[in-house]
Design a protein around this motif. Structure first.
Motif, mmCIF file in Angstrom:
data_model
loop_
_atom_site.group_PDB
_atom_site.id
_atom_site.type_symbol
_atom_site.label_atom_id
_atom_site.label_comp_id
_atom_site.label_asym_id
_atom_site.label_seq_id
_atom_site.Cartn_x
_atom_site.Cartn_y
_atom_site.Cartn_z
ATOM 1 N N UNK A 9 -10.223 -24.855 11.956
ATOM 2 C CA UNK A 9 -9.851 -23.724 10.997
ATOM 3 C C UNK A 9 -10.863 -23.778 9.865
ATOM 4 N N UNK A 10 -11.802 -22.841 9.675
ATOM 5 C CA UNK A 10 -12.692 -22.580 8.817
ATOM 6 C C UNK A 10 -12.524 -21.929 7.614
ATOM 7 N N UNK A 11 -11.597 -21.469 7.377
ATOM 8 C CA UNK A 11 -11.146 -20.677 6.055
ATOM 9 C C UNK A 11 -10.359 -21.538 5.040
ATOM 10 N N UNK A 12 -10.036 -20.978 4.205
ATOM 11 C CA UNK A 12 -8.923 -21.622 3.148
ATOM 12 C C UNK A 12 -7.649 -21.753 3.268
ATOM 13 N N UNK A 13 -6.837 -22.849 3.048
ATOM 14 C CA UNK A 13 -5.559 -23.085 3.080
ATOM 15 C C UNK A 13 -4.733 -22.241 1.892
ATOM 16 N N UNK A 14 -3.463 -21.993 2.032
ATOM 17 C CA UNK A 14 -2.829 -21.362 1.018
ATOM 18 C C UNK A 14 -3.045 -22.068 -0.500
ATOM 19 N N UNK A 15 -3.416 -23.324 -0.300
ATOM 20 C CA UNK A 15 -3.514 -24.234 -1.615
ATOM 21 C C UNK A 15 -5.009 -23.951 -2.133
ATOM 22 N N UNK A 16 -5.783 -22.927 -1.542
ATOM 23 C CA UNK A 16 -6.861 -22.811 -1.895
ATOM 24 C C UNK A 16 -8.123 -23.766 -1.630
ATOM 25 N N UNK A 34 -9.666 -27.157 5.188
ATOM 26 C CA UNK A 34 -9.358 -28.440 5.800
ATOM 27 C C UNK A 34 -10.086 -29.890 5.325
ATOM 28 N N UNK A 35 -11.362 -29.542 5.238
ATOM 29 C CA UNK A 35 -12.006 -30.823 4.949
ATOM 30 C C UNK A 35 -11.525 -31.457 3.638
ATOM 31 N N UNK A 36 -11.436 -30.454 2.703
ATOM 32 C CA UNK A 36 -10.880 -30.938 1.080
ATOM 33 C C UNK A 36 -9.602 -31.662 1.334
ATOM 34 N N UNK A 37 -8.770 -31.245 2.205
ATOM 35 C CA UNK A 37 -7.586 -31.749 2.188
ATOM 36 C C UNK A 37 -7.278 -33.032 3.015
ATOM 37 N N UNK A 38 -8.338 -32.939 3.970
ATOM 38 C CA UNK A 38 -8.366 -34.220 4.750
ATOM 39 C C UNK A 38 -8.993 -35.475 3.842
ATOM 40 N N UNK A 39 -9.734 -35.052 2.985
ATOM 41 C CA UNK A 39 -10.504 -36.023 2.129
ATOM 42 C C UNK A 39 -9.448 -36.618 1.070
ATOM 43 N N UNK A 40 -8.215 -35.830 0.749
ATOM 44 C CA UNK A 40 -7.158 -36.142 -0.257
ATOM 45 C C UNK A 40 -6.436 -37.246 0.528
ATOM 46 N N UNK A 74 -0.364 -31.469 7.755
ATOM 47 C CA UNK A 74 0.792 -30.942 7.150
ATOM 48 C C UNK A 74 0.871 -30.989 5.832
ATOM 49 N N UNK A 75 1.013 -29.943 5.024
ATOM 50 C CA UNK A 75 1.113 -30.010 3.704
ATOM 51 C C UNK A 75 2.241 -29.259 2.905
ATOM 52 N N UNK A 76 2.858 -29.744 1.947
ATOM 53 C CA UNK A 76 3.913 -29.130 1.406
ATOM 54 C C UNK A 76 3.568 -28.081 0.184
ATOM 55 N N UNK A 77 4.116 -27.008 0.227
ATOM 56 C CA UNK A 77 3.945 -25.669 -0.601
ATOM 57 C C UNK A 77 4.972 -25.527 -1.508
ATOM 58 N N UNK A 78 5.011 -26.246 -2.789
ATOM 59 C CA UNK A 78 6.202 -26.294 -3.372
ATOM 60 C C UNK A 78 6.632 -24.830 -3.893
ATOM 61 N N UNK A 79 5.808 -24.013 -4.157
ATOM 62 C CA UNK A 79 6.203 -22.770 -4.487
ATOM 63 C C UNK A 79 7.100 -22.192 -3.496
ATOM 64 N N UNK A 93 -2.075 -12.822 8.589
ATOM 65 C CA UNK A 93 -0.682 -11.943 7.804
ATOM 66 C C UNK A 93 -0.662 -12.094 6.326
ATOM 67 N N UNK A 94 -1.330 -13.481 5.894
ATOM 68 C CA UNK A 94 -1.255 -13.546 4.474
ATOM 69 C C UNK A 94 -1.928 -14.861 3.956
ATOM 70 N N UNK A 95 -2.696 -15.065 2.815
ATOM 71 C CA UNK A 95 -3.360 -16.116 2.543
ATOM 72 C C UNK A 95 -3.181 -16.737 1.202
ATOM 73 N N UNK A 96 -2.495 -16.158 0.311
ATOM 74 C CA UNK A 96 -2.152 -16.315 -0.893
ATOM 75 C C UNK A 96 -0.733 -16.800 -0.872
ATOM 76 N N UNK A 97 -0.156 -17.595 -1.723
ATOM 77 C CA UNK A 97 1.145 -18.011 -1.973
ATOM 78 C C UNK A 97 2.094 -16.590 -2.168
ATOM 79 N N UNK A 98 1.439 -15.751 -2.910
ATOM 80 C CA UNK A 98 2.485 -14.451 -3.239
ATOM 81 C C UNK A 98 2.437 -13.600 -1.935
ATOM 82 N N UNK A 99 1.478 -13.620 -1.135
ATOM 83 C CA UNK A 99 1.397 -12.634 0.081
ATOM 84 C C UNK A 99 2.364 -13.317 1.368
#
Length: 460
Positions: free
Chosen positions: A300-307, A310-316, A284-289, A377-383
């Protein structure tokens, strides 16, 4: 004990990582399928070892193969409720084998065999034999055991269906209990070989991050082995029922994390979120915008709205770190009535992969089901913001309730005072920030947060 196995088998190899450069083959993992399952049976062919499908000599270097581990056990003192507990030890005991790496659990397993092990003559039948011996050593109540390794794709697919049905039965049983019904919680230290400061708190409403161990499993494990990696936690005083902060959990976490973590909120990703190991099923990750929360699962193989994927986020946030705004989760916890209740629960969730959403749909409040965006439905913060407005997501009501900043118009710059802004999010927040300095050195800031009294935006 292991004279007929060509590689060393010892707890000293726990934590061994096999990188791509040293890998012979990959088994299961994100690009294939796999599962592991322990079942208590009335009749077990003791000592049976079988490999269904290609073994190491028949595999090609650098390839990825489906993989499953099926273990049947028998014994007069064994009960079905012990299956999940014993099954969770597959992770630990596989890693005793030098040159074999095992990550995650259930149908999320990810394994590798090193080229060094292949060159030494290691085969999957040796892994099965090692597990047979180790499980007998770890659990004296096991009187008979058979181990089957499966690499044939069709056989793994069939086994996967059986395993998932079993997982669902175990999970549904645990939903009958809530945190208020018990005086004792449990802690689990099984992931400390990979995350030395991580302590998993398990309650009726919050299963272990790996998703493989619930409160009933822990109770059975503690009764069977009071000196093992699963221990009792007296609930103690309820410090904050909504956030899920308990005196007993704080004390246990402080003790078993070597003082690294002193407070934990079970049901919030803000303030003092639960630490994350590396075996968690989702993040679970916060999207401040958006002042909302996104969730991404391991599949999930794609990118999250943070760009980032999963693998990079898990590493953080893995390794036992407590990172505000991020938290590892089990899929079963997302079915709990207390799921992130301090943060608003599903009324705060704004994005998740479609496959994950579909699997949870009956646990998402009906009025929110079409308001949570997916990658379709959407991939970017704007969308996502546009989607939330179209659907009337309740997270927008949170933003509307905040005071609007009084922006001063200037020809060259616009100044936004953080005290007046509708969010108290820091200007920069990162679990790890690297800053180069003179002399070839680099300063690494851990869990850095940079605040500013104002932000000046200038038009170029």
């Amino acid at each position: 004990m292991f004279e007929d196995i060509p590689v060393d088998v010892s707890p000293m190899h726990e934590g061994e990582r096999i990188r791509s450069a040293n890998m012979f083959v990959e088994l299961a993992g994100p690009k294939s399928i796999g599962a592991e399952l322990v079942q208590v049976k009335d009749s077990v062919e003791d000592g049976k070892i079988e490999v269904i499908g290609p073994d190491i000599p028949e595999m090609e270097q650098g390839q990825i193969y489906p993989f499953a581990i099926s273990i049947e056990i028998g014994g007069g003192e064994l009960e079905e409720e012990l299956e999940g507990v014993i099954e969770r030890r597959v992770h630990e005991l596989c890693n005793y084998v030098k040159g074999f790496m095992h990550l995650n659990q259930r149908d999320q397993i990810w394994c590798r065999v090193s080229t060094e092990a292949r060159d030494a003559g290691f085969r999957l039948e040796h892994l099965a034999r090692a597990l047979s011996v180790l499980f007998r050593e770890e659990f004296p109540i096991i009187e008979s055991i058979s181990v089957t390794i499966i690499t044939d794709e069709k056989e793994v697919e069939s086994f996967l269906e059986t395993a998932r049905e079993k997982y669902d039965l175990r999970d549904s049983r645990a939903r009958e209990l809530s945190d208020e019904d018990v005086d004792v919680f449990y802690g689990c230290l099984m992931c400390q070989s990979f995350a030395p400061t991580h302590v998993c708190a398990v309650t009726p409403d919050r299963t272990a991050l790996c998703g493989a161990i619930n409160w009933f499993d822990c109770r059975a494990a503690y009764k069977m082995d009071p000196e093992g990696p699963i221990f009792e936690i007296e609930k103690g005083e309820v410090l904050d029922a909504e956030k899920g902060e308990y005196e007993g959990i704080n004390a246990a976490v402080a003790e078993h994390s070597q003082g690294t973590t002193e407070r934990v909120y079970l049901h919030s990703i803000f303030g003092y979120p639960h630490t994350s190991c590396g075996c968690f099923e989702a993040v679970a990750f916060y999207i401040p915008e958006l002042d909302g929360i996104g969730i991404v699962n391991r599949d999930f193989r794609g990118e999250t709205p943070l760009g980032i994927p999963f693998s990079a986020m898990a590493g953080q946030c893995s390794g036992g770190k407590q990172v505000e705004g991020f938290s590892g989760l089990s899929l079963e916890y997302m079915r709990s009535p207390k799921f992130l209740q301090a943060d608003g629960g599903y009324s705060r969730i704004v994005w998740m992969p479609k496959e994950l959403k579909d699997s949870l749909i009956e646990f998402i409040p009906e009025d929110l089901r079409d308001k949570i965006a997916t990658e379709e439905d959407a991939t970017s913060i704007k969308e996502i913001r546009r989607f939330l407005r179209e659907k009337g997501h309740p997270v927008l009501e949170r933003a509307a309730a905040e005071p609007e900043p009084e922006a001063e118009e200037e020809e060259e710059a616009e100044e936004i005072t953080m005290e007046e802004a509708p969010s108290t999010v820091p200007v920069v927040s990162s679990p790890e920030m690297s800053v180069p300095v003179a002399g070839g050195f680099r300063i690494i800031l851990k869990n850095a947060k940079i605040y500013a009294e104002s932000v000046i935006i200038k038009r170029e």
